[in-house]
Design a protein around this motif. Sequence first.
Motif, short mmCIF file in Angstrom:
data_model
loop_
_atom_site.label_atom_id
_atom_site.label_comp_id
_atom_site.label_asym_id
_atom_site.label_seq_id
_atom_site.Cartn_x
_atom_site.Cartn_y
_atom_site.Cartn_z
N LEU A 18 -4.47 -6.68 12.53
CA LEU A 18 -4.73 -7.53 11.38
C LEU A 18 -3.60 -7.35 10.37
CD1 LEU A 18 -8.59 -7.09 11.04
CD2 LEU A 18 -7.33 -9.11 11.84
N LYS A 19 -2.50 -8.01 10.64
CA LYS A 19 -1.28 -7.86 9.85
C LYS A 19 -1.48 -8.20 8.37
CE LYS A 19 3.59 -9.31 9.70
NZ LYS A 19 3.75 -8.65 8.45
N GLN A 20 -2.31 -9.21 8.10
CA GLN A 20 -2.52 -9.60 6.70
C GLN A 20 -3.14 -8.47 5.90
OE1 GLN A 20 -4.08 -10.94 9.39
NE2 GLN A 20 -4.22 -13.16 9.26
N ILE A 21 -4.08 -7.76 6.50
CA ILE A 21 -4.72 -6.63 5.83
C ILE A 21 -3.75 -5.46 5.74
CG2 ILE A 21 -6.63 -4.96 5.94
CD1 ILE A 21 -7.52 -7.84 5.30
N PHE A 22 -3.00 -5.24 6.81
CA PHE A 22 -2.00 -4.17 6.80
C PHE A 22 -0.99 -4.39 5.67
CE2 PHE A 22 2.30 -2.84 7.92
CZ PHE A 22 2.12 -1.47 8.00
N ASP A 23 -0.46 -5.60 5.56
CA ASP A 23 0.56 -5.88 4.53
C ASP A 23 0.01 -5.63 3.13
OD1 ASP A 23 2.39 -6.57 6.50
OD2 ASP A 23 2.09 -8.73 6.25
N LEU A 24 -1.18 -6.14 2.86
CA LEU A 24 -1.77 -5.96 1.53
C LEU A 24 -2.01 -4.49 1.23
CD1 LEU A 24 -2.89 -7.13 -1.06
CD2 LEU A 24 -5.06 -7.54 0.13
N THR A 25 -2.56 -3.76 2.16
CA THR A 25 -2.84 -2.34 1.91
C THR A 25 -1.56 -1.52 1.81
OG1 THR A 25 -3.26 -2.02 4.28
CG2 THR A 25 -5.18 -2.32 2.84
N HIS A 26 -0.52 -1.93 2.50
CA HIS A 26 0.78 -1.25 2.39
C HIS A 26 1.27 -1.31 0.94
CE1 HIS A 26 4.84 0.06 3.32
NE2 HIS A 26 5.28 -1.03 2.71
N TYR A 27 1.17 -2.49 0.34
CA TYR A 27 1.62 -2.63 -1.05
C TYR A 27 0.64 -1.99 -2.03
CZ TYR A 27 5.55 -5.34 0.46
OH TYR A 27 6.73 -5.71 1.03
N LEU A 28 -0.63 -2.01 -1.70
CA LEU A 28 -1.61 -1.32 -2.53
C LEU A 28 -1.30 0.18 -2.59
CD1 LEU A 28 -5.12 -2.83 -1.81
CD2 LEU A 28 -4.33 -1.98 -4.01
N GLU A 29 -0.90 0.73 -1.47
CA GLU A 29 -0.50 2.14 -1.45
C GLU A 29 0.64 2.39 -2.43
OE1 GLU A 29 -1.10 4.52 2.71
OE2 GLU A 29 0.66 3.26 2.52
N GLY A 30 1.57 1.45 -2.49
CA GLY A 30 2.69 1.58 -3.42
C GLY A 30 2.23 1.68 -4.86
N ILE A 31 1.28 0.84 -5.22
CA ILE A 31 0.72 0.89 -6.57
C ILE A 31 0.06 2.24 -6.82
CG2 ILE A 31 -1.05 -0.04 -8.11
CD1 ILE A 31 -0.63 -2.75 -6.86
N LEU A 32 -0.69 2.71 -5.86
CA LEU A 32 -1.40 3.98 -6.03
C LEU A 32 -0.45 5.16 -6.14
CD1 LEU A 32 -4.33 3.17 -3.64
CD2 LEU A 32 -4.53 3.60 -6.10
#
Length: 135
Positions: free
Chosen positions: A65-79
């Motif tokens: 699920l690439k769309q979820i992976f991409d979003l969570t990858h950037y969310l990690e950056g914020i965190l």
Amino acid sequence: MIDDDEFNISVKKMFLIETKDILEGAERFFLDLENQDLENWSEESIDAIFRVIHNIKGSSKCVGLKQIFDLTHYLEGILVIIRDKNISANSEVIPLLFHSIDRLKKSLNALSKDINNELDNNDIILKIELILSQI
């Protein structure tokens, strides 16, 4: 006998169920952060949310699920920025964090209804990229 496509769909659906459960379990940490000033955020809550997002990222990649992976990858950056205290209290990062988490939940719900749903999270990813590039 189950074919590969059916198996992949069933794995993705199980991922969605488990991920929703994980996010619901982490809700108290989201509320903890939402109800406090940035300076008072507990490391426990930030670390717990980071672990949740990190696990969702890894699992979403495994199930394709690439769309979820991409979003969570950037969310990690914020965190990471929040955890390392590289932002100011009046930053636009905090509302973006909560908006991103809401988008993640909406994306999971959309995929639950249609596993082949083509999600477009590029708008929020571009906002996160812009903030990350300024730090």
